[in-house]
Design an enzyme around this catalytic site. Sequence first.
Site, short mmCIF file in Angstrom:
data_model
loop_
_atom_site.label_atom_id
_atom_site.label_comp_id
_atom_site.label_asym_id
_atom_site.label_seq_id
_atom_site.Cartn_x
_atom_site.Cartn_y
_atom_site.Cartn_z
N HIS A 316 3.17 6.58 3.83
CA HIS A 316 1.93 5.79 3.86
C HIS A 316 2.07 4.66 4.85
O HIS A 316 3.10 3.99 4.91
CB HIS A 316 1.51 5.32 2.47
CG HIS A 316 2.39 4.29 1.84
ND1 HIS A 316 2.24 2.94 2.08
CD2 HIS A 316 3.42 4.40 0.98
CE1 HIS A 316 3.14 2.27 1.38
NE2 HIS A 316 3.88 3.13 0.71
N GLU A 362 -2.09 3.47 0.28
CA GLU A 362 -1.32 3.89 -0.89
C GLU A 362 -1.15 2.73 -1.86
O GLU A 362 -1.18 2.90 -3.07
CB GLU A 362 0.07 4.40 -0.46
CG GLU A 362 0.90 5.00 -1.60
CD GLU A 362 1.80 4.01 -2.32
OE1 GLU A 362 2.46 4.41 -3.28
OE2 GLU A 362 1.85 2.81 -1.93
N GLU A 363 -0.97 1.52 -1.31
CA GLU A 363 -0.54 0.39 -2.15
C GLU A 363 -1.58 -0.03 -3.18
O GLU A 363 -1.24 -0.37 -4.30
CB GLU A 363 -0.17 -0.82 -1.28
CG GLU A 363 1.06 -0.61 -0.40
CD GLU A 363 2.36 -0.47 -1.19
OE1 GLU A 363 2.33 -0.45 -2.43
OE2 GLU A 363 3.42 -0.35 -0.55
#
Lengths: 386, 386
Positions: A316, A362-363
Amino acid sequence: MLALLTPFSRSTKSFRKDLLNVRLLLLFALIFTLIPIPFIKSQDPNQQPRPSASPTAAPTPLPPPTVKIDNYRAAAARIIGAALTSNRAYERLSFLTDHIGNRLSGSQSLDRAIEWAVAEMKKDGLDNVRAEKVMVPHWVRGQESLEMTAPVPRKLMMLGLGNSIATPVEGITADAVVVRTFEELDALGEKVRGKIVVYNAPFTNYGATVRYRSAGASRAARYGAVAALVRSITPVSLGTPHTGAMIYDETQPKIPAAAITIEGAELLQRMQNRGDRITLRLKMEAKFLPDAESANVVAELKGTERPDEVVVIGGHFDSWDVGQGANDDGGGCIISWEAARLLKELGLRPRRTIRVVLFTNEENGTRGGTANRETLTRPSCQNTCW
Amino acid sequence: MLALLTPFSRSTKSFRKDLLNVRLLLLFALIFTLIPIPFIKSQDPNQQPRPSASPTAAPTPLPPPTVKIDNYRAAAARIIGAALTSNRAYERLSFLTDHIGNRLSGSQSLDRAIEWAVAEMKKDGLDNVRAEKVMVPHWVRGQESLEMTAPVPRKLMMLGLGNSIATPVEGITADAVVVRTFEELDALGEKVRGKIVVYNAPFTNYGATVRYRSAGASRAARYGAVAALVRSITPVSLGTPHTGAMIYDETQPKIPAAAITIEGAELLQRMQNRGDRITLRLKMEAKFLPDAESANVVAELKGTERPDEVVVIGGHFDSWDVGQGANDDGGGCIISWEAARLLKELGLRPRRTIRVVLFTNEENGTRGGTANRETLTRPSCQNTCW
């Protein structure tokens, strides 16, 4: 899912920027992508799982290899040699982290990173290089601080948790209650009403301990707490708070949440154990702006025999806003990309298509991964393995 | 000198707050203080040093013990038992660090710590408890910051070095030149004129590496540099700058000096190696206020047979302004103090006087140690061993 072929484990979050490690891990990734993987579609639906051997039985012999490994020795040797004599992956990772820096979803630096990767992948001569648009959440941290006002005035290091709401402008000033576990919190119940709950859970493993960061705020809000502070999810600290995502339970009031250091959590624990009344003032400006346009970066190395069967590798590309996103997950992105680049440079064409995806967000949302998965549900994508 | 009987080494600056360690080290300190040490005055001035054994010769037999160790077994057992079952030292250290905090010379918190120690030592029933006045330098850090303006805008973590002067209010903006050694600096010579010199010296050992912090600014100023930045003197970093003292060579222009992190120094090194022009802006308000009144805290356990022969044990009570002074050197102070307190509690009186000294101003002046040494040059103090 995203970590399938990225050797940097999301569960340890340790620092492994060592060049040799990057190269060795890269090799594994390369070799995995070269060996034809039995795809899901080729599995016999009637096949029964093999019963697992009992501890006392003789080990079941392995089935004969379905691939002639020897056929790949020459190619593997060329890849290993090229990977161990090239600095390209390290140079790209250091440019990404030094010159572009951290890359939170919605940030200009993530946009720059995406533009840079697309341009560089085209220079590498990869196939079908593109940025696939994804709308992402745009959370911004703003100013934030935590101070103790009693029993002694003192600043405490902190980082707001991703997705947290803000405090009022004047901050939240309240007494602190320190707990080591959810069970301790539940036992206190309504006694934490109006208080700031401090989770001082020692790190055991990421999965077990991260629950306090993910779910701690809403669990405390259930009993009327006004804010939550979480000991950073790490076994190592030099006064260093770790940010990361938290998730609100929509059935509970939303309260601000932040990480504090191991040292800070232990300080508060000692004070509570000593019988001190602890008062804290938390100020946070965190908020969501409207969703922003971002993209998954995609590049391919077309397969020779079965180009419509695809092996997806990637990492990511977004990161939190307070580091450089080197280990999490710049390294995973760059080695995936480098795997394809090296094959291209060596003139090695795989039988199936290799697709590199640098996922966005993603985070704090996994919108990039979700969007990419949705593209694979089309009938034309049934042969994709990721 | 000050570290003679304090087991926390100043040269490693590692973190050893572990309770068990504190207790074990305390035991050694206690036992050392109980065993009559052959004092300098009892040495025969005509005694020749024993020739050291050659590597191939049989080891020279040790001389027979001058002390009957067995006479001390019972007392040692009581001390060990008491030390291993008491939390007092840890409780005092945690109160000192949690409730009083860091203790830079001239600060109110150091004054509070001194008052607290005197009061507590009196409660312990130690003899001749007193604060011996010492005037100390009063350096204050003020606001400080470091940012990169080229090749990319970026904040860098920093801590001004103790004793440094300030920058002008608008800061110093200049190009950076990174060197790994003094030799690299000397080879550049006048090329660093007008520049900010960055010492990126990897940690080998404290003594070898701390030279860049102590003397780096004046060495760079010799060639016309306008400021100096020093990679923190540590092998371990999580983006954590370390402060510490620097010393100006009075024959050179004074330029501001600060510590940066290992990560920051390596970032600048990579950028320089890449051919980037690096521009930094350093802002520091550091300055000296007029000397302030401080004190060495002194307490004794009077000897039974030779009360005028004195064994001095101690640590330094002051600390830098950015931590809590737990390891450097609260721990050294508290275990020295605890050694005397435990003996008092157990009713064990040594033959000679044990004097505990919590020295002031070790970090940026050693005025406490110097003042204490001067009291020992009086003829009446010739029997003091420290």
